[in-house]
Write a protein that holds these residues in place. Structure first.
Motif, PDB file in Angstrom:
ATOM      1  N   LYS A  74       0.823  -1.215   0.000  1.00 18.85           N
ATOM      2  CA  LYS A  74       0.000   0.000   0.000  1.00 18.85           C
ATOM      3  C   LYS A  74       0.854   1.259   0.000  1.00 18.85           C
ATOM      4  CE  LYS A  74      -3.740  -2.257   2.559  1.00 18.85           C
ATOM      5  NZ  LYS A  74      -4.436  -2.352   3.866  1.00 18.85           N
ATOM      6  N   GLY A  75       2.126   1.094   0.373  1.00 15.60           N
ATOM      7  CA  GLY A  75       2.992   2.270   0.408  1.00 15.60           C
ATOM      8  C   GLY A  75       4.445   1.902   0.604  1.00 15.60           C
ATOM      9  N   LEU A  76       5.315   2.842   0.272  1.00 13.23           N
ATOM     10  CA  LEU A  76       6.758   2.725   0.456  1.00 13.23           C
ATOM     11  C   LEU A  76       7.248   3.972   1.179  1.00 13.23           C
ATOM     12  CD1 LEU A  76       7.787   1.555  -3.130  1.00 13.23           C
ATOM     13  CD2 LEU A  76       8.247   0.240  -1.051  1.00 13.23           C
ATOM     14  N   ILE A  77       8.082   3.775   2.196  1.00 12.23           N
ATOM     15  CA  ILE A  77       8.749   4.896   2.853  1.00 12.23           C
ATOM     16  C   ILE A  77      10.238   4.725   2.604  1.00 12.23           C
ATOM     17  CG2 ILE A  77       9.133   6.139   5.006  1.00 12.23           C
ATOM     18  CD1 ILE A  77       6.479   4.934   6.018  1.00 12.23           C
ATOM     19  N   LEU A  78      10.834   5.700   1.933  1.00  9.44           N
ATOM     20  CA  LEU A  78      12.198   5.565   1.426  1.00  9.44           C
ATOM     21  C   LEU A  78      13.078   6.706   1.944  1.00  9.44           C
ATOM     22  CD1 LEU A  78      11.082   4.969  -2.278  1.00  9.44           C
ATOM     23  CD2 LEU A  78      11.500   3.203  -0.546  1.00  9.44           C
ATOM     24  N   GLN A  79      14.244   6.346   2.461  1.00 11.80           N
ATOM     25  CA  GLN A  79      15.213   7.351   2.885  1.00 11.80           C
ATOM     26  C   GLN A  79      16.538   7.014   2.220  1.00 11.80           C
ATOM     27  OE1 GLN A  79      17.879   6.987   5.977  1.00 11.80           O
ATOM     28  NE2 GLN A  79      18.651   8.416   4.438  1.00 11.80           N
ATOM     29  N   PRO A  80      16.696   7.449   0.962  1.00 16.65           N
ATOM     30  CA  PRO A  80      17.948   7.174   0.247  1.00 16.65           C
ATOM     31  C   PRO A  80      19.074   8.074   0.729  1.00 16.65           C
ATOM     32  CG  PRO A  80      16.488   8.492  -1.128  1.00 16.65           C
ATOM     33  CD  PRO A  80      15.730   8.186   0.139  1.00 16.65           C
ATOM     34  N   GLN A  81      20.294   7.549   0.680  1.00 11.87           N
ATOM     35  CA  GLN A  81      21.467   8.350   1.047  1.00 11.87           C
ATOM     36  C   GLN A  81      21.928   9.223  -0.116  1.00 11.87           C
ATOM     37  OE1 GLN A  81      21.277   7.992   4.274  1.00 11.87           O
ATOM     38  NE2 GLN A  81      23.307   7.218   4.765  1.00 11.87           N
ATOM     39  N   GLN A  82      21.706   8.729  -1.319  1.00 15.98           N
ATOM     40  CA  GLN A  82      21.972   9.485  -2.544  1.00 15.98           C
ATOM     41  C   GLN A  82      21.194   8.785  -3.653  1.00 15.98           C
ATOM     42  OE1 GLN A  82      24.982   7.902  -1.099  1.00 15.98           O
ATOM     43  NE2 GLN A  82      24.349   6.088  -2.202  1.00 15.98           N
ATOM     44  N   GLY A  83      21.385   9.208  -4.920  1.00 14.42           N
ATOM     45  CA  GLY A  83      20.651   8.579  -6.018  1.00 14.42           C
ATOM     46  C   GLY A  83      19.161   8.904  -5.986  1.00 14.42           C
ATOM     47  N   TYR A  84      18.840  10.118  -5.538  1.00 19.04           N
ATOM     48  CA  TYR A  84      17.442  10.520  -5.384  1.00 19.04           C
ATOM     49  C   TYR A  84      16.689  10.513  -6.717  1.00 19.04           C
ATOM     50  CZ  TYR A  84      19.910  12.541  -1.399  1.00 19.04           C
ATOM     51  OH  TYR A  84      20.747  12.722  -0.325  1.00 19.04           O
ATOM     52  N   SER A  85      17.313  11.073  -7.738  1.00 17.88           N
ATOM     53  CA  SER A  85      16.644  11.226  -9.029  1.00 17.88           C
ATOM     54  C   SER A  85      16.276   9.875  -9.637  1.00 17.88           C
ATOM     55  CB  SER A  85      17.532  12.017  -9.992  1.00 17.88           C
ATOM     56  OG  SER A  85      16.872  12.223 -11.224  1.00 17.88           O
ATOM     57  N   ALA A  86      17.223   8.942  -9.651  1.00 18.21           N
ATOM     58  CA  ALA A  86      16.973   7.620 -10.230  1.00 18.21           C
ATOM     59  C   ALA A  86      15.852   6.901  -9.489  1.00 18.21           C
ATOM     60  CB  ALA A  86      18.246   6.777 -10.194  1.00 18.21           C
ATOM     61  N   LEU A  87      15.820   7.036  -8.177  1.00 20.44           N
ATOM     62  CA  LEU A  87      14.800   6.371  -7.380  1.00 20.44           C
ATOM     63  C   LEU A  87      13.423   6.965  -7.641  1.00 20.44           C
ATOM     64  CD1 LEU A  87      13.997   4.322  -5.231  1.00 20.44           C
ATOM     65  CD2 LEU A  87      14.637   6.001  -3.476  1.00 20.44           C
ATOM     66  N   ARG A  88      13.335   8.289  -7.648  1.00 20.49           N
ATOM     67  CA  ARG A  88      12.038   8.922  -7.902  1.00 20.49           C
ATOM     68  C   ARG A  88      11.556   8.603  -9.320  1.00 20.49           C
ATOM     69  NH1 ARG A  88      14.262  13.361  -4.647  1.00 20.49           N
ATOM     70  NH2 ARG A  88      12.987  13.629  -2.770  1.00 20.49           N
ATOM     71  N   HIS A  89      12.455   8.652 -10.294  1.00 21.82           N
ATOM     72  CA  HIS A  89      12.097   8.285 -11.669  1.00 21.82           C
ATOM     73  C   HIS A  89      11.449   6.903 -11.686  1.00 21.82           C
ATOM     74  CE1 HIS A  89      13.139  10.948 -14.975  1.00 21.82           C
ATOM     75  NE2 HIS A  89      14.177  11.389 -14.289  1.00 21.82           N
ATOM     76  N   TYR A  90      12.070   5.965 -10.995  1.00 19.55           N
ATOM     77  CA  TYR A  90      11.599   4.587 -11.017  1.00 19.55           C
ATOM     78  C   TYR A  90      10.178   4.478 -10.457  1.00 19.55           C
ATOM     79  CZ  TYR A  90      11.241  -0.412 -10.215  1.00 19.55           C
ATOM     80  OH  TYR A  90      10.809  -1.708 -10.219  1.00 19.55           O
ATOM     81  N   LEU A  91       9.893   5.199  -9.388  1.00 22.77           N
ATOM     82  CA  LEU A  91       8.557   5.158  -8.801  1.00 22.77           C
ATOM     83  C   LEU A  91       7.494   5.541  -9.824  1.00 22.77           C
ATOM     84  CD1 LEU A  91       9.346   6.824  -5.359  1.00 22.77           C
ATOM     85  CD2 LEU A  91       8.825   4.402  -5.748  1.00 22.77           C
TER      86      LEU A  91
END
Length: 225
Positions: free
Chosen positions: A112-129
């Motif tokens: 139902k949801g994901l809570i994500l705290q990336p250390q870096q690589g923010y753009s690639a992760l958000r793109h993927y979502l």
């Protein structure tokens, strides 16, 4: 007691959720979520035996072995479909989180949801979502021990694509402009300018497309302040 980073993560957990803490840090987050009554049950997982055993000790000491299941394994592979509502990934790179999500699409689709705290690589992760037809419902910034952290809360469902710069700094953060926003953006600018300064020493680097892209990136960030 949780630090500012994990407290901010905990604030995003919907009440009465069953959560999975992937790459658990001694089990601190699920212990706090169960103790506070926010969660009814939790799973804490880690791919490495050391953190797995440390989490087991913490959960045992807290007297919560009946409510927190500690599992050894990689990413979401420790879960069954529909076993949890929310999966939490903290303290690892955005590219690694993306890979762990990619590895288990059936599990992701059951969440139902994901809570994500990336250390870096923010753009690639958000793109993927957005590529998998999820979207960012909320975001926050935390500061702990002098370091800035972005926390992302994502849910299933299509939504309008953020701009390229928002994939880096967060569409909701850009909209809300929380107190730490300017400090976070300035950190990005400082890091990019450091790279530009290094590239300035090479004529070939100055002539590259990457150099031009980095300059444009800095200009877009500066326009946010």
């Amino acid at each position: 007691m949780l630090g500012s980073r994990l407290k901010t993560v905990a604030d995003f957990v919907p009440p009465k959720s069953i959560i999975a803490d992937i790459g658990t840090d001694h089990g601190y987050l699920p212990i706090e979520l169960i103790k506070s009554g926010k969660c009814t049950k939790a799973i804490a997982g880690d791919v490495n035996e050391g953190p797995y055993l440390a989490a087991k000790r913490s959960v045992r000491d807290a007297g919560l072995l009946s409510k927190i299941d500690i599992r050894l394994g990689s990413g979401l592979s420790i879960l069954q479909k529909n076993e949890v509502d929310i999966a939490i990934f903290c303290g690892m790179g955005g590219n690694l989180i993306r890979q762990l999500l990619t590895d288990e699409p059936d599990i992701v689709n059951s969440l139902k949801g994901l809570i994500l705290q990336p250390q870096q690589g923010y753009s690639a992760l958000r793109h993927y979502l957005y590529e998998i037809n999820w979207h960012i419902a909320d975001e926050a910034i935390a500061k702990e021990d002098g370091r800035i952290y972005q926390i992302i809360y994502a849910v299933p469902g299509k939504a309008d694509m953020p701009s390229e710069i928002e994939f880096e700094i967060g569409p909701i953060l850009n909209s809300k402009r929380p107190p730490l926003f300017a400090e976070m953006v300035n950190e990005f600018i400082t890091k990019a300018n450091r790279s530009l300064k290094g590239m300035n020493k090479s004529e070939k680097a100055r002539a590259s497309q990457h150099y031009v892209d980095l300059q444009n990136y800095v200009q877009k960030l500066e326009a946010l302040l």
